[in-house]
Design a protein around this motif. Sequence first.
Motif, PDB file in Angstrom:
ATOM      1  N   GLY A 264       0.785  -1.222   0.000  1.00 14.04           N
ATOM      2  CA  GLY A 264       0.000   0.000   0.000  1.00 14.04           C
ATOM      3  C   GLY A 264       0.815   1.270   0.000  1.00 14.04           C
ATOM      4  O   GLY A 264       0.264   2.363   0.070  1.00 14.04           O
ATOM      5  N   HIS A 265       2.155   1.179  -0.077  1.00 17.14           N
ATOM      6  CA  HIS A 265       2.971   2.381  -0.099  1.00 17.14           C
ATOM      7  C   HIS A 265       3.331   2.740  -1.539  1.00 17.14           C
ATOM      8  O   HIS A 265       3.229   1.933  -2.455  1.00 17.14           O
ATOM      9  N   ALA A 266       3.772   3.978  -1.716  1.00 15.42           N
ATOM     10  CA  ALA A 266       4.058   4.477  -3.061  1.00 15.42           C
ATOM     11  C   ALA A 266       5.479   4.174  -3.499  1.00 15.42           C
ATOM     12  O   ALA A 266       5.803   4.293  -4.686  1.00 15.42           O
ATOM     13  N   ASN A 267       6.335   3.787  -2.570  1.00 18.09           N
ATOM     14  CA  ASN A 267       7.731   3.528  -2.902  1.00 18.09           C
ATOM     15  C   ASN A 267       7.857   2.261  -3.731  1.00 18.09           C
ATOM     16  O   ASN A 267       7.523   1.169  -3.270  1.00 18.09           O
ATOM     17  N   ASP A 268       8.360   2.386  -4.954  1.00 17.53           N
ATOM     18  CA  ASP A 268       8.431   1.236  -5.853  1.00 17.53           C
ATOM     19  C   ASP A 268       9.344   0.153  -5.312  1.00 17.53           C
ATOM     20  O   ASP A 268       9.022  -1.035  -5.405  1.00 17.53           O
TER      21      ASP A 268
ATOM     22  N   TYR B  37      -0.102  -2.009  10.924  1.00 20.18           N
ATOM     23  CA  TYR B  37      -0.157  -0.648  10.404  1.00 20.18           C
ATOM     24  C   TYR B  37      -0.656   0.307  11.475  1.00 20.18           C
ATOM     25  O   TYR B  37      -1.371  -0.083  12.410  1.00 20.18           O
ATOM     26  N   VAL B  38      -0.281   1.566  11.350  1.00 21.71           N
ATOM     27  CA  VAL B  38      -0.789   2.622  12.225  1.00 21.71           C
ATOM     28  C   VAL B  38      -1.945   3.283  11.503  1.00 21.71           C
ATOM     29  O   VAL B  38      -1.774   3.787  10.385  1.00 21.71           O
TER      30      VAL B  38
ATOM     31  N   SER C 288      -7.337  -5.993   2.235  1.00 15.86           N
ATOM     32  CA  SER C 288      -7.469  -6.206   0.787  1.00 15.86           C
ATOM     33  C   SER C 288      -6.151  -5.922   0.076  1.00 15.86           C
ATOM     34  O   SER C 288      -5.802  -6.595  -0.902  1.00 15.86           O
ATOM     35  N   GLN C 289      -5.395  -4.934   0.559  1.00 13.23           N
ATOM     36  CA  GLN C 289      -4.089  -4.640  -0.026  1.00 13.23           C
ATOM     37  C   GLN C 289      -3.115  -5.796   0.189  1.00 13.23           C
ATOM     38  O   GLN C 289      -2.363  -6.165  -0.714  1.00 13.23           O
ATOM     39  N   VAL C 290      -3.145  -6.339   1.403  1.00 15.00           N
ATOM     40  CA  VAL C 290      -2.292  -7.493   1.694  1.00 15.00           C
ATOM     41  C   VAL C 290      -2.705  -8.683   0.832  1.00 15.00           C
ATOM     42  O   VAL C 290      -1.868  -9.356   0.217  1.00 15.00           O
ATOM     43  N   LYS C 291      -4.013  -8.940   0.773  1.00 14.41           N
ATOM     44  CA  LYS C 291      -4.518 -10.089   0.029  1.00 14.41           C
ATOM     45  C   LYS C 291      -4.194  -9.989  -1.468  1.00 14.41           C
ATOM     46  O   LYS C 291      -3.907 -10.992  -2.125  1.00 14.41           O
TER      47      LYS C 291
END
Length: 311
Positions: A161-165, A195-196, A228-231
Amino acid sequence: MDRIGDILVIVNPLAGDQPAIAKAAALARWLGSGIELLICDTRMLRKAYTEGNLPAASNALPTDDLESLLEQMAEPLRDDGIDVTTHVISGNPLHAVVTAWMRNSPADLVVKDTHHHSLVERTFAANTDWHLIRACPLPLLLTKPKPWGTPPLMMAAVDPGHANDRAALLDHRILDVTASIARQIDARLHAVHAYVPTAPAAAAAVGMPPGVGRSAGALAAERELRRSQVKQVTDQYAVPDANLHVYAGMATEYLPRMAAEWHADIVVMGAISRSPSKSTLIGSTAERVLESLPCDALVVKLPDFAQNLPF
C-alpha cells in the motif's frame, strides 16, 4: 526464488550449541543443498584463546585448531550424506571479512546463530549480526536455539500500500522467498501486516487525542482496506486467507506477538538500501522486531542490493 544449492554457515567456535549448523543441516536434507562451514579467526577470538575465556561446552573441542574443529563439526553431516566443505579465514572485523568472502562463495543462503543485543551494542555496532543485516547481499537466516516444529511455520512480514516502488518490490521478494522455501520444505505459510491507522496518526501529529473524529466504522473500513491490499499481494503466492494476519498497531509489538501466538519458526523480513547515501539500513523498527522475536528471522533483500553496497 531459485533453488538453494549451497548454504554458508558462519560458525562461532566459542559456542557450545550450534543451532545454525543444525538448522542448515535440516535445510540441506530437505533441499538437497551443500553446506560451507566457515570460521573467521579474528582478534577477539585469539584474545579468548589467550585469556582462556572459553565456554565450558567448548573445552572438549580443539578450539586452538580451527581446521580440526570444523572437520569435527562436518563429520556427522557428511555421514548423513550432505556435501560439506570447510574454510578458515582470518581478519578484522568479522562482518567485513565474511562479507568479502561471500563475493567468491557459491552460497545462496547465509546462516548464523544470534542472541539478544542491547541498545548500546546495536547503536555502537559492537556485534556482527547488525552489520551482516545491513551488508550481507544474500538471504540471511539468524537462528536461535528453539527447534523448528513439524512441519515448520514461516511467516512473511509485508507492508503493502505504499508508493515507494522499491518497497513494493521488496514485499514481492519477501513473499517469493518465503513461498519458495515453504513449498520445498513443506512448511505452513502465513503473512502478517501491522499498520498505524491514518487518522489517529494524523491527529497525533497536530496534538489531538488519537481517537478524536474516528468512528468504529471508519476504523473497520481502513482495516478492510489494509487487508485487501495485503490479500492482493499474497494471492499471487497462494497464501490461504485464514493465514493472513492484519492488525492496527505497532509492528514492534504485533509481529513478535503473532509469531508467539502462531508458534512461528521463521519470520521473514526485508531490508532495503537507503539512497542516495547508499548506506544499508534495515530500520530501527525492524531491528526492535528482530530483537523481540521468539523465533528465527530470515532477512531478505532485493536482487540488486549488492550493487548499492558502499564497497
